[in-house]
Design an enzyme around this catalytic site. Structure first.
Site, PDB file in Angstrom:
ATOM      1  N   THR A  32      13.096  -2.968   3.479  1.00  0.00           N
ATOM      2  CA  THR A  32      12.805  -2.350   4.772  1.00  0.00           C
ATOM      3  C   THR A  32      12.077  -3.342   5.680  1.00  0.00           C
ATOM      4  OG1 THR A  32      12.499  -0.357   3.444  1.00  0.00           O
ATOM      5  CG2 THR A  32      12.043  -0.169   5.796  1.00  0.00           C
ATOM      6  N   ASP A  85       4.321  -2.615   6.170  1.00  0.00           N
ATOM      7  CA  ASP A  85       4.885  -2.839   4.841  1.00  0.00           C
ATOM      8  C   ASP A  85       5.754  -1.642   4.439  1.00  0.00           C
ATOM      9  OD1 ASP A  85       5.394  -3.963   2.374  1.00  0.00           O
ATOM     10  OD2 ASP A  85       3.287  -4.357   1.905  1.00  0.00           O
ATOM     11  N   GLY A  86       6.545  -1.835   3.395  1.00  0.00           N
ATOM     12  CA  GLY A  86       7.321  -0.744   2.814  1.00  0.00           C
ATOM     13  C   GLY A  86       6.519  -0.080   1.708  1.00  0.00           C
ATOM     14  N   ASP A  88       7.206   2.305  -2.295  1.00  0.00           N
ATOM     15  CA  ASP A  88       8.166   2.908  -3.237  1.00  0.00           C
ATOM     16  C   ASP A  88       8.050   4.428  -3.241  1.00  0.00           C
ATOM     17  OD1 ASP A  88       8.896   0.310  -3.977  1.00  0.00           O
ATOM     18  OD2 ASP A  88       7.081   0.199  -5.196  1.00  0.00           O
ATOM     19  N   LYS A  99       3.315   1.052  -4.623  1.00  0.00           N
ATOM     20  CA  LYS A  99       4.016  -0.118  -4.120  1.00  0.00           C
ATOM     21  C   LYS A  99       4.172  -1.140  -5.240  1.00  0.00           C
ATOM     22  CE  LYS A  99       2.813  -1.986  -0.273  1.00  0.00           C
ATOM     23  NZ  LYS A  99       4.226  -2.343  -0.101  1.00  0.00           N
ATOM     24  N   GLY A 102       8.872  -4.798  -5.563  1.00  0.00           N
ATOM     25  CA  GLY A 102       9.287  -6.177  -5.278  1.00  0.00           C
ATOM     26  C   GLY A 102       8.348  -7.208  -5.897  1.00  0.00           C
ATOM     27  N   GLU A 108       0.091  -7.879  -1.095  1.00  0.00           N
ATOM     28  CA  GLU A 108       0.244  -6.756  -0.155  1.00  0.00           C
ATOM     29  C   GLU A 108      -1.060  -5.968  -0.023  1.00  0.00           C
ATOM     30  OE1 GLU A 108       5.021  -5.932  -0.757  1.00  0.00           O
ATOM     31  OE2 GLU A 108       3.596  -4.755  -1.906  1.00  0.00           O
ATOM     32  N   LYS A 126      11.683   8.648  -0.232  1.00  0.00           N
ATOM     33  CA  LYS A 126      10.459   8.132  -0.852  1.00  0.00           C
ATOM     34  C   LYS A 126       9.253   9.047  -0.653  1.00  0.00           C
ATOM     35  CE  LYS A 126      11.795   3.323  -0.887  1.00  0.00           C
ATOM     36  NZ  LYS A 126      11.538   2.006  -0.320  1.00  0.00           N
TER      37      LYS A 126
HETATM   38  C1  A5P Z   1       7.131  -5.073  -2.671  1.00  0.00           C
HETATM   39  O1  A5P Z   1       6.325  -5.533  -3.702  1.00  0.00           O
HETATM   40  C2  A5P Z   1       6.998  -3.602  -2.520  1.00  0.00           C
HETATM   41  O2  A5P Z   1       5.706  -3.117  -2.458  1.00  0.00           O
HETATM   42  C3  A5P Z   1       7.826  -3.075  -1.372  1.00  0.00           C
HETATM   43  O3  A5P Z   1       7.083  -2.930  -0.211  1.00  0.00           O
HETATM   44  C4  A5P Z   1       8.341  -1.748  -1.788  1.00  0.00           C
HETATM   45  O4  A5P Z   1       8.901  -1.923  -3.069  1.00  0.00           O
HETATM   46  C5  A5P Z   1       9.398  -1.213  -0.844  1.00  0.00           C
HETATM   47  O5  A5P Z   1      10.504  -2.034  -0.829  1.00  0.00           O
HETATM   48  P1  A5P Z   1      11.890  -1.604  -0.224  1.00  0.00           P
HETATM   49  O6  A5P Z   1      11.694  -1.466   1.253  1.00  0.00           O
HETATM   50  O7  A5P Z   1      12.793  -2.751  -0.595  1.00  0.00           O
HETATM   51  O8  A5P Z   1      12.306  -0.326  -0.879  1.00  0.00           O
END
Ligand code: A5P
Length: 232
Positions: A32, A85-86, A88, A99, A102, A108, A126
């Site tokens: 994202t 940030d994104g 999970d 989170k 990734g 983060e 999510k």
């Molecule tokens: C990275 O370590 C994660 O915290 C990401 O921010 C989280 O996994 C969301 O990623 P996506 O946007 O790829 O789902």
């Protein structure tokens, strides 16, 4: 699952509305965030903004360099205006997060803590209505992995050392550590769990981001973006 790509694009473009000229922004990691970086590039060019970014992973750093976004770091800028940030999983009521899918959880969390405002971009799948329940990534010093794994089982978790296709052996984080993905099924008391995890020697960081998100942009299947704000 085309709607998810559209949802990512939509939340990315909504989230960059938070960005002001002459500011320093923390940029998270993941699929994202990739859209956020693109939206940021467009905004910076269009508005002729002077911003600098602190990336949370090598992958994000590479993307920012490709897009010509000027980099800085926490030594030069220990206080950030905003981090995006994104996640999970997001708990609807509290905006607590899991989170780290990734693997960039430690950087983060540092960047989010350094920011005056922490914004999250996710799709509606999510959002957890009844509490966090996905696996919690835990970054560990490699030497302590066996011991930490044993302790995690003792406190009711099911840890699994993260490995990835294309690489033999464990995934190594940008900090040179391993990741244990821990299944706790339903997380009833995230604060208590966080305290227990953080008390284990060798645990570097956990993917539980509690009371940190200020605003969450949720991309919905119908193309709209819902905005959730944390009650203080
Ligand atoms: C990275 O370590 C994660 O915290 C990401 O921010 C989280 O996994 C969301 O990623 P996506 O946007 O790829 O789902």
């Amino acid at each position: 699952m085309d709607w998810i790509l559209e949802a990512r694009r939509a939340v990315a473009s909504a989230s960059v509305d938070l960005i002001r000229n002459n500011t320093v922004i923390g940029i998270g990691s993941g699929r994202t965030v990739w859209f956020v970086i693109q939206a940021l590039e467009t905004k910076v060019k269009k508005e002729n903004f002077n911003i600098r970014v602190v990336p949370t992973s090598t992958q994000t750093e590479t993307l920012c360099v490709e897009k010509g976004l000027p980099l800085t770091n926490l030594s030069e800028n220990p206080e950030l205006d905003l981090a995006i940030d994104g996640a999970d999983q997001v708990e609807l009521k509290t905006l607590n997060l899991v989170k780290g899918a990734g693997g960039a959880l430690t950087r983060e969390k540092i960047v989010a803590s350094a920011a005056r405002k922490f914004a999250i971009v996710v799709d509606q799948k999510k959002i957890a209505k009844r509490g966090l329940c996905v696996k919690v990534p835990v970054e560990v010093v490699p030497f302590g992995t066996g011991y930490i794994g044993r302790e995690l089982i003792r406190i009711g978790g099911k840890p699994k050392l993260r490995e990835r296709d294309g690489k033999l052996g464990p995934v190594i984080t940008d900090n040179g550590n391993y990741i244990l993905d821990v299944d706790f099924r339903e997380i009833r008391s995230p604060e208590r769990l966080e305290r227990r995890l953080r008390s284990l020697p060798g645990v570097v960081e956990t993917g539980l981001f509690l009371r940190m998100a200020d605003i969450v942009y949720v991309g919905r299947r119908d193309g709209t973006v819902q905005i959730l704000r944390r009650k203080k």
